[in-house]
Design a protein around this motif. Structure first.
Motif, short mmCIF file in Angstrom:
data_model
loop_
_atom_site.label_atom_id
_atom_site.label_comp_id
_atom_site.label_asym_id
_atom_site.label_seq_id
_atom_site.Cartn_x
_atom_site.Cartn_y
_atom_site.Cartn_z
N ARG A 48 39.07 42.57 40.72
CA ARG A 48 38.08 43.13 41.64
C ARG A 48 36.83 43.57 40.89
NH1 ARG A 48 36.86 48.08 42.49
NH2 ARG A 48 38.74 48.90 41.53
N LEU A 49 37.03 44.24 39.75
CA LEU A 49 35.89 44.68 38.96
C LEU A 49 35.08 43.50 38.41
CD1 LEU A 49 37.53 47.66 37.05
CD2 LEU A 49 35.78 47.80 38.84
N ALA A 50 35.77 42.44 38.03
CA ALA A 50 35.06 41.24 37.55
C ALA A 50 34.23 40.64 38.68
CB ALA A 50 36.06 40.22 37.01
N ASP A 51 34.78 40.59 39.88
CA ASP A 51 34.03 40.08 41.03
C ASP A 51 32.81 40.96 41.32
OD1 ASP A 51 35.80 37.99 41.34
OD2 ASP A 51 36.93 38.95 42.97
N GLU A 52 33.02 42.28 41.28
CA GLU A 52 31.90 43.19 41.53
C GLU A 52 30.83 43.05 40.45
OE1 GLU A 52 33.36 47.19 41.95
OE2 GLU A 52 34.55 46.68 43.73
N LEU A 53 31.24 42.87 39.20
CA LEU A 53 30.28 42.68 38.12
C LEU A 53 29.50 41.40 38.32
CD1 LEU A 53 29.07 43.50 35.41
CD2 LEU A 53 30.98 42.34 34.28
N ASP A 54 30.19 40.32 38.67
CA ASP A 54 29.50 39.05 38.94
C ASP A 54 28.49 39.20 40.06
OD1 ASP A 54 30.96 37.82 36.95
OD2 ASP A 54 32.39 36.87 38.33
N ALA A 55 28.87 39.89 41.14
CA ALA A 55 27.97 40.11 42.27
C ALA A 55 26.77 40.97 41.85
CB ALA A 55 28.70 40.76 43.44
N SER A 56 27.03 41.98 41.03
CA SER A 56 25.96 42.85 40.56
C SER A 56 24.99 42.09 39.66
CB SER A 56 26.52 44.05 39.80
OG SER A 56 27.25 44.88 40.65
N LEU A 57 25.53 41.24 38.80
CA LEU A 57 24.67 40.45 37.93
C LEU A 57 23.82 39.47 38.73
CD1 LEU A 57 27.10 39.82 34.93
CD2 LEU A 57 25.10 41.33 34.98
#
Length: 91
Positions: A48-57
């Motif tokens: 989930r955190l990896a997905d959120e990081l990708d979306a934030s980037l």
């Protein structure tokens, strides 16, 4: 028969030590089911955190592109104002 009794007692002591060691190990490691659930939760959190990081980037890249576009538009507007002021000043 004494050898058999002695061997049985040795086996009994060894099994007791093994049980004690396993009890200690399980106390330190915790319930395997709990450990597996905690690990699964950590893996899910990481995903989930990896997905959120990708979306934030991705959002950061979009915002940077918009900021660059705004900066170019502002630079053009400043140049147009300067050009207009120079025309007014030379008339």
């Amino acid at each position: 028969m004494d050898k058999l009794n002695s061997a049985a007692e040795s086996l009994d002591r060894a099994l007791s030590r093994l049980e004690g060691a396993l009890d200690t190990l399980f106390e330190r490691a915790g319930d395997p089911g709990v450990v597996k659930r905690e690990l699964a939760a950590m893996v899910a959190d990481r995903a989930r955190l990896a997905d959120e990081l990708d979306a934030s980037l991705a959002r950061e890249r979009q915002l940077q592109a918009l900021a660059d576009e705004a900066s170019e538009a502002l630079g053009s507007a400043i140049n147009e104002v300067r050009a207009a002021l120079n025309r007014e000043g030379s008339s």
